[in-house]
Design an enzyme around this catalytic site. Structure first.
Site, PDB file in Angstrom:
ATOM      1  N   HIS A 370      33.768 -10.729  11.405  1.00  0.00           N
ATOM      2  CA  HIS A 370      34.701  -9.986  11.908  1.00  0.00           C
ATOM      3  C   HIS A 370      33.897  -9.470  13.636  1.00  0.00           C
ATOM      4  CE1 HIS A 370      36.875  -8.670   8.938  1.00  0.00           C
ATOM      5  NE2 HIS A 370      37.873  -8.777   9.806  1.00  0.00           N
ATOM      6  N   ARG A 477      44.404  -2.978  14.466  1.00  0.00           N
ATOM      7  CA  ARG A 477      43.924  -2.768  13.475  1.00  0.00           C
ATOM      8  C   ARG A 477      43.331  -1.871  13.510  1.00  0.00           C
ATOM      9  NH1 ARG A 477      42.263  -8.719  14.754  1.00  0.00           N
ATOM     10  NH2 ARG A 477      42.187 -10.144  13.106  1.00  0.00           N
ATOM     11  N   ARG A 513      48.805  -1.549  11.365  1.00  0.00           N
ATOM     12  CA  ARG A 513      48.597  -2.021  10.552  1.00  0.00           C
ATOM     13  C   ARG A 513      46.945  -0.812   9.729  1.00  0.00           C
ATOM     14  NH1 ARG A 513      44.765  -6.740   9.475  1.00  0.00           N
ATOM     15  NH2 ARG A 513      43.407  -5.946  10.229  1.00  0.00           N
ATOM     16  N   GLU A 612      48.951 -12.621   3.342  1.00  0.00           N
ATOM     17  CA  GLU A 612      47.977 -12.521   3.583  1.00  0.00           C
ATOM     18  C   GLU A 612      47.311 -13.339   2.114  1.00  0.00           C
ATOM     19  OE1 GLU A 612      44.514 -10.640   5.614  1.00  0.00           O
ATOM     20  OE2 GLU A 612      45.918  -8.973   5.081  1.00  0.00           O
ATOM     21  N   ASN A 635      43.749 -15.326   8.741  1.00  0.00           N
ATOM     22  CA  ASN A 635      42.657 -15.418   8.725  1.00  0.00           C
ATOM     23  C   ASN A 635      42.008 -15.840   7.188  1.00  0.00           C
ATOM     24  OD1 ASN A 635      42.598 -16.125  11.135  1.00  0.00           O
ATOM     25  ND2 ASN A 635      41.795 -13.264  11.091  1.00  0.00           N
ATOM     26  N   ASP A 636      43.019 -14.399   6.253  1.00  0.00           N
ATOM     27  CA  ASP A 636      43.076 -13.936   4.813  1.00  0.00           C
ATOM     28  C   ASP A 636      43.317 -15.302   4.201  1.00  0.00           C
ATOM     29  OD1 ASP A 636      40.807 -12.296   4.074  1.00  0.00           O
ATOM     30  OD2 ASP A 636      42.054 -10.866   5.381  1.00  0.00           O
ATOM     31  N   ARG A 646      35.751 -17.020   4.359  1.00  0.00           N
ATOM     32  CA  ARG A 646      35.567 -16.847   5.933  1.00  0.00           C
ATOM     33  C   ARG A 646      34.681 -16.024   7.120  1.00  0.00           C
ATOM     34  NH1 ARG A 646      40.299 -12.247   7.282  1.00  0.00           N
ATOM     35  NH2 ARG A 646      38.846 -11.856   9.324  1.00  0.00           N
ATOM     36  N   CYS A 683      49.875 -13.684  12.934  1.00  0.00           N
ATOM     37  CA  CYS A 683      48.611 -13.315  13.509  1.00  0.00           C
ATOM     38  C   CYS A 683      47.614 -13.043  13.431  1.00  0.00           C
ATOM     39  CB  CYS A 683      48.602 -11.395  13.656  1.00  0.00           C
ATOM     40  SG  CYS A 683      48.423 -10.913  11.754  1.00  0.00           S
TER      41      CYS A 683
HETATM   42  C1  PEP Z   1      44.019 -11.780   8.676  1.00  0.00           C
HETATM   43  O1  PEP Z   1      43.776 -11.803   7.710  1.00  0.00           O
HETATM   44  O2  PEP Z   1      44.652 -13.159   9.780  1.00  0.00           O
HETATM   45  C2  PEP Z   1      44.210 -11.299   9.708  1.00  0.00           C
HETATM   46  C3  PEP Z   1      44.897 -10.741  10.871  1.00  0.00           C
HETATM   47  O3  PEP Z   1      43.828  -9.708   9.120  1.00  0.00           O
HETATM   48  P1  PEP Z   1      41.935  -9.586   9.855  1.00  0.00           P
HETATM   49  O4  PEP Z   1      41.410 -10.720  10.044  1.00  0.00           O
HETATM   50  O5  PEP Z   1      42.002  -7.969  10.271  1.00  0.00           O
HETATM   51  O6  PEP Z   1      41.322  -9.598   8.185  1.00  0.00           O
HETATM   52 MG    MG Z   2      42.985  -9.636   6.690  1.00  0.00          MG
END
Ligand code: PEP
Ligand code: MG
Length: 756
Positions: A370, A477, A513, A612, A635-636, A646, A683
């Site tokens: 993050h 977010r 979200r 995700e 990402n997830d 990650r 996203c």
């Molecule tokens: C993701 O997981 O791709 C996402 C957009 O959410 P975050 O990165 O905030 O977990």
């Molecule tokens: Mg995510």
């Protein structure tokens, strides 16, 4: 006491006092060195005392001696690893020998005339874990030097290190020291590009090392007391950190604190420092003296776990130094400075004024953590996993951060600095190119409109929407507002914030979200129970459904904020349709409540679902029947698809997003959504990389959401892309048995002159 050394141990204190006198005399460097060896020899009753200084080519050169033949000075040189002195240089460990010539490493240098001397005690002169030189005493009679003598020599070596590094003794220009030894030469390290962009600025160390200037103790009992008080304060600080963390920390950060506690209470550590004070050092110099050994051990340690622990001990010593010299916990940031740290959390980064930060360099970190996302959102160039930079950097050094290649340059050569200055100017030019198409839509050469949205989360992201010419906000977010506040934002504050976001977006769509907390996103004030696998734990929608009041509260804020406008909201980390239904049922309850209370309502409410978790990819039809839109959180999805943490730098870059297997999964999702007639977007961070974005368009994605800085590059690429041609090219490629189709896609981009 050994008969050969009647006055030995008479004391390091006397020695240090006399050393200070020599340093104060207005004499030439060589004379000063000669004085020092005389002094040590006399104080330790040694027949020989010699100082070797490390020079270019990894050579240790005899710089001064009392006892060896004077003609050998500046003549005798030993490469690292050669002879006993070279061995000390190589291992950074002392050598205490009864009979030096009998040692397998002994080499005879006739010019020195050292034949008659049998006993040998040599210690490295260490600074920041690097060997700057070697200090040796020798005696004719075979004997083993005592522990106190070793300690005394190490203490003197520490003072010598300070003197050498400060250039007082040997002018730094006079000594050609290689980059590995002293951080004065240019140093380059290849890390991993985390956040794009280039920066050149002055180094600010997140844990700014304290410069200890007062080395020699005037009042030893007083210094012992200071040390004890400092240690107590340190232990208390760690205890209170631990109890504050009880409720909010779990996993790795907590382990770090536990290790801190263990080390902070380690009597061996305290004893070594006390001993150094008894030998005549001030409390802070004693901490540094022991820290120097730790660093030398750290640089030799191969085992990553043990290295980590030594790193903790190093951090702890820095904290103790801060306490002892009364330094502030946070260094001051100046405009355009480059922040360097071992690792940072998102909140720690935000503790600084982001407008001042030119770039960030992390020794660790991860591309999807993050803190990286926050850096991207703030358009701060960031390089991570830049191993060893902290050991080579000085506060205030010039640093180049290349967020495209992942390179970091410390104290760059003139030509390198000029090159980057040019690059920075050309980036500016590129930005002008992006600015020129800012108000143009992203339409491919064959007329397909691609919607390019931004990911956002903080007030400071909002101006980007206009600056980069985005089509909307594809991912807001909301947890970031909660993470940067010191208390839970109240309903009015939430509502006001969301209304502000909608105002900034004007007519453009915004997708909020709902709170995605847990995992590595902790609230400073929240009570979250410790979990062994937080990424797989009670997080995101699971946490929200387990505490429906919090979710309903947030929904109420959304509904009130969107008065008369369209409200799009989506739920994170949904693993099965029932969770989506449960969350939607709560929304319906809130909507019913507002209606009953005759509160103003949004003009339209659209409810989306994030994909995700891979399991949900196999329920698209069911979810599409109930959701108004779908957004893939890559990402997830990557994390769970490949089972790769990650946030863990050791594995986070292990798998390529452009691998046929994940692309096949994404193609499946797009196709199912198309069949069901539900809009789908993506996203994750990959959407912001032109090559990956191109692949996503080839798979059928027509809406992407990305960090604001990526809109320009992705739009430029999209406007030069012939989509049908790409789709035809990718058709069979997806079924490729290769690990990744990146090289083929790069070739396609090159052949079609696509800027990637
Ligand atoms: C993701 O997981 O791709 C996402 C957009 O959410 P975050 O990165 O905030 O977990
Ligand atoms: Mg995510």
């Amino acid at each position: 006491m050994n008969p050969a050394l009647p006055h030995a141990g008479a004391g390091p204190r006397v020695l240090l006092r006399r050393l200070r006198e020599i340093m104060a005399q207005p004499i030439a460097a060589q004379q000063r060195l000669n004085g020092i060896v005389e002094l040590i020899a006399a104080n330790m009753v040694a027949e020989v005392c010699s100082i070797y200084v490390r020079r270019a080519g990894n050579q240790l050169e005899l710089f001064a001696t009392k006892g060896l033949k004077p003609g050998a000075v500046h003549k005798t040189r030993l490469v690292i690893g050669e002879g006993l002195v070279g061995e000390i240089g190589r291992t950074a460990e002392p050598l205490n020998l009864t009979d030096a010539p009998a040692h397998s490493k002994f080499v005879y240098r006739p010019e020195t005339g050292e034949d008659p001397y049998h006993s040998f005690l040599g210690v490295p002169v260490l600074k920041g874990g690097h060997v700057l030189g070697v200090l040796v005493v020798q005696n004719r009679m075979p004997r083993l030097y005592e522990e106190e003598e070793l300690e005394a020599l190490q203490t003197v070596a520490m003072i010598l290190a300070e003197i050498m590094a400060s250039g007082q003794l040997i002018h730094l220009d006079e000594t050609v020291i290689d980059a590995q030894v002293l951080p004065i030469r240019p140093f380059r390290q290849k890390g991993v590009a985390f956040a794009d962009g280039l920066a050149m600025g002055k180094a600010v160390l997140h844990a700014n090392p304290i410069k200890v200037t007062n080395l020699i103790a005037e009042d030893i009992p007083g210094e012992l007391e200071r040390l004890a008080a400092g240690l107590t304060q340190l232990q208390q600080a760690i205890e209170s950190m631990l109890s504050a963390a009880d409720s909010s920390l779990s996993g790795e950060p907590r382990d770090v604190l536990e290790a801190y506690r263990m080390f902070a209470n380690d009597s061996g550590w305290a004893r070594r420092m006390e001993e150094a004070v008894r030998n005549g050092l001030t409390a802070e110099a004693a901490v540094e003296r022991v820290q120097s050994d730790t660093r030398a051990r750290m640089s030799r340690q191969r085992d990553p776990y043990l290295r980590e622990r030594l790193h903790d001990l190093d951090d702890l010593a820095n904290r103790l130094l801060r306490i002892l010299v009364g330094a502030p916990a946070h260094p001051k940031m100046t405009q355009g400075a480059v922040l360097l740290a071992r690792n940072l959390g998102p909140a720690e980064l935000l503790d600084y004024d982001p407008a001042l930060i030119g770039g960030v360099v992390l020794e660790e970190g991860s591309p999807n953590a993050h803190v990286t996302i926050v850096a991207k959102a703030l358009e701060i160039p960031m390089v991570g996993m830049a191993d060893g930079v902290l050991a080579h950097v000085n506060q205030g050094d010039q640093v180049v951060v290349d967020g495209a290649s992942g390179e970091v340059h410390l104290r760059p050569e003139k030509e390198v600095a000029a090159y980057y200055a040019e690059q920075i100017a050309s980036h500016k030019h590129q930005r002008a190119e992006f600015a020129a198409i800012k108000d143009e839509p992203a339409v491919t050469l064959d007329g397909c409109r691609i919607m390019l949205n931004v990911n956002a989360g903080l007030v400071m992201d909002l101006p980007h929407l206009d600056e980069v010419g985005a089509d909307g906000i594809g991912l807001f977010r909301t947890e970031l507002q909660f993470m940067v506040s010191s208390t839970m934002p109240r309903l009015a504050a939430q509502k006001e914030f969301y209304a502000q976001v909608l105002d900034a977006a004007q007519e453009r769509p915004v997708v909020f979200r709902t709170l995605d907390l847990g995992g590595d996103k902790m609230l400073p004030y929240g009570k979250i129970r410790r979990e062994d696998n937080p990424a797989l734990g009670l997080r995101a929608i699971r946490l929200a459904l387990s505490r429906p009041a919090l979710l309903r509260y947030q929904m109420r804020a959304f509904l009130l904020a969107a008065e008369g406008r369209q409200l799009n909201l989506m739920f994170p980390m949904v693993a099965e349709v029932s969770e989506f239904r449960a969350a939607k049922a709560l929304l319906n309850l809130e909507m019913g409540r507002l209606k009953r209370l005759r509160q103003p309502m949004p003009a339209q409410v659209r409810v989306g679902c994030m994909i995700e978790v891979p399991s949900l990819a196999w329920s698209i039809k069911s979810i599409a029947a109930e959701a108004d839109f779908i957004s893939v959180g890559s990402n997830d999805l990557m994390q769970f698809f490949f089972a790769v943490d990650r946030g863990n730098p050791q594995v986070s870059t292990h798998y390529d997003f452009l691998s046929p297997n994940i692309l096949t999964l994404l193609r499946h999702i797009v196709r199912e959504c198309d069949v069901s007639g539900v809009p789908v977007s993506l996203c994750g961070e990959v959407a912001g990389r032109p090559l990956e974005a191109m692949a996503l368009m080839g798979l059928g994605f027509r809406t992407l959401s990305m960090p604001p800085a990526s809109i320009g590059p992705v739009k430029l690429m999209a406007r030069r892309l012939h989509l049908e041609k790409l789709q035809a090219f990718m058709e069979d490629l997806i079924d490729s048995p290769d690990r990744s189709i990146r090289p083929m896609l790069e070739k396609f981009a090159e052949n079609n002159r696509l800027p990637i």
